[in-house]
Design a protein around this motif. Structure first.
Motif, PDB file in Angstrom:
ATOM      1  N   UNK A  24       0.831  -1.215   0.000  1.00 21.01           N
ATOM      2  CA  UNK A  24       0.000   0.000   0.000  1.00 21.01           C
ATOM      3  C   UNK A  24       0.857   1.254   0.000  1.00 21.01           C
ATOM      4  N   UNK A  25       0.271   2.400  -0.301  1.00 21.70           N
ATOM      5  CA  UNK A  25       1.043   3.655  -0.283  1.00 21.70           C
ATOM      6  C   UNK A  25       1.630   3.918   1.100  1.00 21.70           C
ATOM      7  N   UNK A  26       2.893   4.337   1.188  1.00 23.12           N
ATOM      8  CA  UNK A  26       3.485   4.658   2.493  1.00 23.12           C
ATOM      9  C   UNK A  26       2.997   6.012   2.995  1.00 23.12           C
ATOM     10  N   UNK A  27       3.340   6.305   4.227  1.00 28.61           N
ATOM     11  CA  UNK A  27       2.957   7.583   4.827  1.00 28.61           C
ATOM     12  C   UNK A  27       3.897   8.676   4.331  1.00 28.61           C
ATOM     13  N   UNK A  28       3.334   9.801   3.990  1.00 26.69           N
ATOM     14  CA  UNK A  28       4.122  10.945   3.539  1.00 26.69           C
ATOM     15  C   UNK A  28       4.963  11.470   4.697  1.00 26.69           C
ATOM     16  N   UNK A  29       6.301  11.578   4.533  1.00 28.48           N
ATOM     17  CA  UNK A  29       7.140  12.025   5.654  1.00 28.48           C
ATOM     18  C   UNK A  29       6.877  13.484   6.008  1.00 28.48           C
ATOM     19  N   UNK A  30       6.764  13.731   7.295  1.00 28.67           N
ATOM     20  CA  UNK A  30       6.500  15.093   7.769  1.00 28.67           C
ATOM     21  C   UNK A  30       7.789  15.902   7.817  1.00 28.67           C
ATOM     22  N   UNK A  31       8.875  15.270   8.235  1.00 28.76           N
ATOM     23  CA  UNK A  31      10.124  15.997   8.420  1.00 28.76           C
ATOM     24  C   UNK A  31      10.774  16.325   7.087  1.00 28.76           C
ATOM     25  N   UNK A  32      11.145  17.578   6.920  1.00 23.36           N
ATOM     26  CA  UNK A  32      11.869  18.006   5.733  1.00 23.36           C
ATOM     27  C   UNK A  32      13.355  17.701   5.895  1.00 23.36           C
ATOM     28  N   UNK A  63       9.143  -2.533   4.754  1.00 22.07           N
ATOM     29  CA  UNK A  63       9.622  -1.172   4.582  1.00 22.07           C
ATOM     30  C   UNK A  63      10.775  -0.931   5.551  1.00 22.07           C
ATOM     31  N   UNK A  64      11.960  -0.587   5.026  1.00 20.38           N
ATOM     32  CA  UNK A  64      13.141  -0.440   5.879  1.00 20.38           C
ATOM     33  C   UNK A  64      13.726   0.970   5.835  1.00 20.38           C
ATOM     34  N   UNK A  65      13.275   1.805   4.893  1.00 17.84           N
ATOM     35  CA  UNK A  65      13.858   3.138   4.796  1.00 17.84           C
ATOM     36  C   UNK A  65      12.860   4.092   4.163  1.00 17.84           C
ATOM     37  N   UNK A  66      12.777   5.291   4.723  1.00 16.79           N
ATOM     38  CA  UNK A  66      11.972   6.363   4.146  1.00 16.79           C
ATOM     39  C   UNK A  66      12.770   7.646   4.252  1.00 16.79           C
ATOM     40  N   UNK A  67      12.973   8.317   3.138  1.00 14.08           N
ATOM     41  CA  UNK A  67      13.789   9.530   3.140  1.00 14.08           C
ATOM     42  C   UNK A  67      13.003  10.696   3.724  1.00 14.08           C
ATOM     43  N   UNK A  68      13.688  11.746   4.157  1.00 14.52           N
ATOM     44  CA  UNK A  68      12.971  12.974   4.527  1.00 14.52           C
ATOM     45  C   UNK A  68      12.312  13.568   3.291  1.00 14.52           C
ATOM     46  N   UNK A  69      11.440  14.531   3.517  1.00  8.29           N
ATOM     47  CA  UNK A  69      10.759  15.202   2.416  1.00  8.29           C
ATOM     48  C   UNK A  69      11.723  16.156   1.718  1.00  8.29           C
ATOM     49  N   UNK A  70      11.768  16.073   0.399  1.00  6.83           N
ATOM     50  CA  UNK A  70      12.669  16.898  -0.383  1.00  6.83           C
ATOM     51  C   UNK A  70      11.939  18.127  -0.909  1.00  6.83           C
ATOM     52  N   UNK A  71      12.716  19.088  -1.387  1.00  8.98           N
ATOM     53  CA  UNK A  71      12.145  20.332  -1.892  1.00  8.98           C
ATOM     54  C   UNK A  71      11.969  20.313  -3.402  1.00  8.98           C
ATOM     55  N   UNK A  72      12.299  19.188  -4.035  1.00  8.67           N
ATOM     56  CA  UNK A  72      12.186  19.129  -5.484  1.00  8.67           C
ATOM     57  C   UNK A  72      11.705  17.747  -5.906  1.00  8.67           C
ATOM     58  N   UNK A  73      11.094  17.640  -7.090  1.00 11.04           N
ATOM     59  CA  UNK A  73      10.609  16.332  -7.562  1.00 11.04           C
ATOM     60  C   UNK A  73      11.754  15.444  -8.019  1.00 11.04           C
ATOM     61  N   UNK A  74      11.701  14.187  -7.619  1.00 13.37           N
ATOM     62  CA  UNK A  74      12.751  13.223  -7.974  1.00 13.37           C
ATOM     63  C   UNK A  74      12.603  12.828  -9.446  1.00 13.37           C
ATOM     64  N   UNK A  75      13.711  12.918 -10.190  1.00 17.55           N
ATOM     65  CA  UNK A  75      13.695  12.600 -11.615  1.00 17.55           C
ATOM     66  C   UNK A  75      14.518  11.363 -11.971  1.00 17.55           C
ATOM     67  N   UNK A  76      15.482  11.000 -11.131  1.00 19.28           N
ATOM     68  CA  UNK A  76      16.311   9.821 -11.379  1.00 19.28           C
ATOM     69  C   UNK A  76      16.478   9.056 -10.075  1.00 19.28           C
ATOM     70  N   UNK A  77      16.619   7.725 -10.179  1.00 16.39           N
ATOM     71  CA  UNK A  77      16.704   6.869  -9.002  1.00 16.39           C
ATOM     72  C   UNK A  77      17.671   5.732  -9.288  1.00 16.39           C
ATOM     73  N   UNK A  78      18.521   5.401  -8.308  1.00 15.59           N
ATOM     74  CA  UNK A  78      19.474   4.293  -8.466  1.00 15.59           C
ATOM     75  C   UNK A  78      19.606   3.560  -7.141  1.00 15.59           C
TER      76      UNK A  78
END
Length: 604
Positions: free
Chosen positions: A113-121, A209-224
């Motif tokens: 299911x969709x994860x929770x949106x991170x609150x912390x920036x 689920x083992x990792x969730x990044x903080x909220x970023x200020x820009x849209x992610x365009x590439x992932x590795x």
């Protein structure tokens, strides 16, 4: 289409019993309204609708039997709703429900299911400068990246309170949709607009689920993602995930049991167009000719200029770059990656195209080691003029460089993809993803000149372009081919951008392996194929999964190994249910020059 229908007895306004009402369905009408009452020159009632779809509707009114006559179910349902035929609508909806299930078909393997949106920036001020400039490595700083409590709050509910940042492309962004999916061994990384999450497959408990990044200020365009480095122990840097947008790259170290830490932020100086790992080295490239390499051992980020880059591929520790001047360059990113004197990457020219056409696609195949001198290296590449060439290098003649082996001029558009595997050579050009394939003959593992590569198939992987940006991120909709080079590879085809259906086809022949449809009705916005290693249990073997990210933020998994197993069955041999339900009868390649989908699959 002109036809007649008998009036129904006892119903006012429908004429006396036995009276024949003439209907003219088709043509062009100037009247508006749900059903036109215009009459043609013969006095027949004119209805401005498709006459082909009306035929099974009329037959249903006559006999109460449903015979679609080749008409797609969705088209028939739409027309039945237009005419207000409630019994037919219910019958069609029932048939549709029988064919679908919220639990999917036999290939459906899992749902996240969709994860929770991170609150912390993310705290931009926590990053230290020397890591970006190639000086002394900055200390790793911990951040709050443990998986949040899922609870009952959904991803989209948290995102409605604030708007996502604008996309560099200018198209509208859906903050909750899956933009990118990638996998490596038993790990998956999923990128949303402003954050990413990582899952790990545990043998007994499944995907966690083992990792969730903080909220970023820009849209992610590439992932590795890299989840295991063979032959090296880097501690916490053994597993890493990276995200990029514009010229900025963020890198995290992942912990196997949960959580992670930010390694640093790096700048390429120009837009990042490719982001990937070669072993434990992070590579970023741009078509402008700039390449960036982060070395996990030295903790050093190095940027260097080469010729404008139009393609790349990696084999072992070698990175090969195809450039617009017709040259192929190589970098050994693990063996002595930096010159001590001038601090440059060891970038060397390996080969130059005889016609100096731009190298627009590149594929490297390392044969099994056949001598003490090393591997026989085979390289296939495509050019801006549509040419396909194969070059080879003998282990004993490393100093002389690769030699031209074969040339094909079967494309009239630039080659966009190429793949050289153990048994096949596959090329794709810009003409609606036109695919040409050849069978490769080998002797003792090495490509053979007799009879050489022989033509196998020609087909297209058609896909409609998204007009509103809701089809997902273009980087997350790569058709492939996917799979190990010593195994059958597949293309993944999404015909309609906003649809939830995908078609999986053999890359060698175009034969359809299976089709999958989202179990929750949400459009598919990203997909990839994961080669997942087997468990330690007796008899276990590696599995191949199709991962589909949805517009609502969920992730579904489909068992391609089961689907592929059904393809090798001889006639009359029982096969898995997936093959019986999903795979259409195989057509001989000689009967048609192109292996194509039926019109309904193309959304036509």
């Amino acid at each position: 289409m002109a036809d007649a229908a008998p009036a129904t007895e006892g119903i006012p306004g429908r004429g006396p019993p036995g009276e024949v009402i003439h209907l003219n369905v088709g043509g062009k009408s100037l009247l508006s309204g749900r059903i036109s009452t215009l009459k043609d020159e013969t006095g027949a009632i004119f209805i401005d609708r498709d006459p082909t779809v009306f035929a099974p509707i009329l037959n249903f009114l006559r006999t109460k039997e449903l015979d679609p006559r080749g008409v797609h179910g969705s088209s028939l349902l739409h027309e039945a709703q237009f005419y207000g035929l409630t019994p037919l609508v219910r019958r069609l909806q029932l048939r549709e429900e029988l064919d679908r299930s919220s639990c999917g078909n036999v290939l459906f393997n899992g749902y996240l299911p969709p994860p929770v949106f991170p609150v912390k920036r993310r705290n931009r001020h926590s990053l230290v400068g020397p890591q970006q400039s190639g000086g002394r490595p900055a200390p790793v700083r911990r951040s709050n990246t443990m998986p949040p409590n899922l609870g009952n709050a959904g991803l989209l509910g948290r995102m409605l309170d604030e708007r996502a940042p604008p996309s560099p492309s200018g198209l509208p962004e859906e903050p909750g949709m899956v933009r990118l999916v990638c996998g490596h061994h038993n790990w998956i990384a999923v990128a949303y607009t402003q954050f990413l999450v990582c899952y790990r497959l545990k043998e007994a408990s499944g995907w966690q689920l083992v990792f969730s990044s903080p909220r970023l200020d820009w849209p992610i365009e590439r992932l590795a993602l890299t989840a295991r480095v063979l032959g090296g122990a880097l501690g916490e840097h053994d597993k890493m995930v990276a995200a990029a947008t514009g010229s900025e790259i963020l890198l995290w170290a992942l912990q196997a049991e949960g959580g992670g830490s930010e390694i640093g932020v790096f700048h390429l100086g120009v837009p990042v167009e490719a982001l990937f790992f070669v072993g434990n080295q992070l590579i970023a490239t741009s078509h402008t000719g700039r390449i960036g390499v982060w070395n996990a051992v030295t903790k050093h980020w190095q940027v260097q200029e080469v010729q404008p880059i139009t393609s790349y591929d990696a084999a072992g520790s070698f990175l090969l770059l195809g450039c617009d001047n017709g040259s192929i360059y190589y970098v050994d990113v693990q063996k002595f990656p930096l010159r001590m004197k001038d601090n440059d990457l060891l970038v060397s020219e390996l080969y130059r195209d005889p016609a100096e056409d731009g190298v627009t696609a590149l594929s490297v195949y390392l044969t099994p080691k056949t001598s003490d001198s090393g591997n026989w290296i085979e390289i296939a590449y495509g050019t801006s003029s549509g040419g396909v060439r194969v070059i080879v290098q003998h282990p004993e003649t490393v100093g002389s460089g690769p030699q031209l082996f074969q040339t094909f001029t079967v494309h009239r558009s630039p080659v966009t993809k190429i793949m050289l595997s153990e048994k096949h050579l596959i090329s794709v050009c810009a003409d609606n993803n036109h695919v040409r394939t050849w069978s490769v003959t080998r002797f003792r593992g090495m490509i053979s000149t007799q009879p050489g590569s022989t033509p196998l198939a020609s087909f297209k992987i058609l896909a409609l372009e998204s007009a509103d940006g809701h089809g997902g991120c273009s980087a997350g909709n790569d058709i492939g081919p996917y799979g190990e080079r010593d195994d059958q590879q597949v293309f993944v085809q999404k015909v309609v951008p906003s649809a939830g259906q995908l078609f999986v086809r053999l890359s060698s022949t175009g034969q359809r392996v299976c089709s999958v449809r989202s179990v929750d009705g949400s459009p598919t916005t990203a997909f990839t194929v994961l080669e997942c290693e087997g468990s330690r249990r007796l008899g276990s073997r590696p599995r191949r999964y199709l991962l589909t990210g949805q517009a609502n933020g969920s992730l579904a998994m489909w068992d391609l190994t089961t689907a592929m197993d059904g393809l090798g069955q001889a006639p009359g041999t029982p096969c898995p249910a997936s093959a019986r339900a999903q795979t259409p009868p195989t057509q001989p390649l000689s009967s048609t020059p192109f292996v194509s989908l039926p019109p309904q699959a193309l959304g036509l």
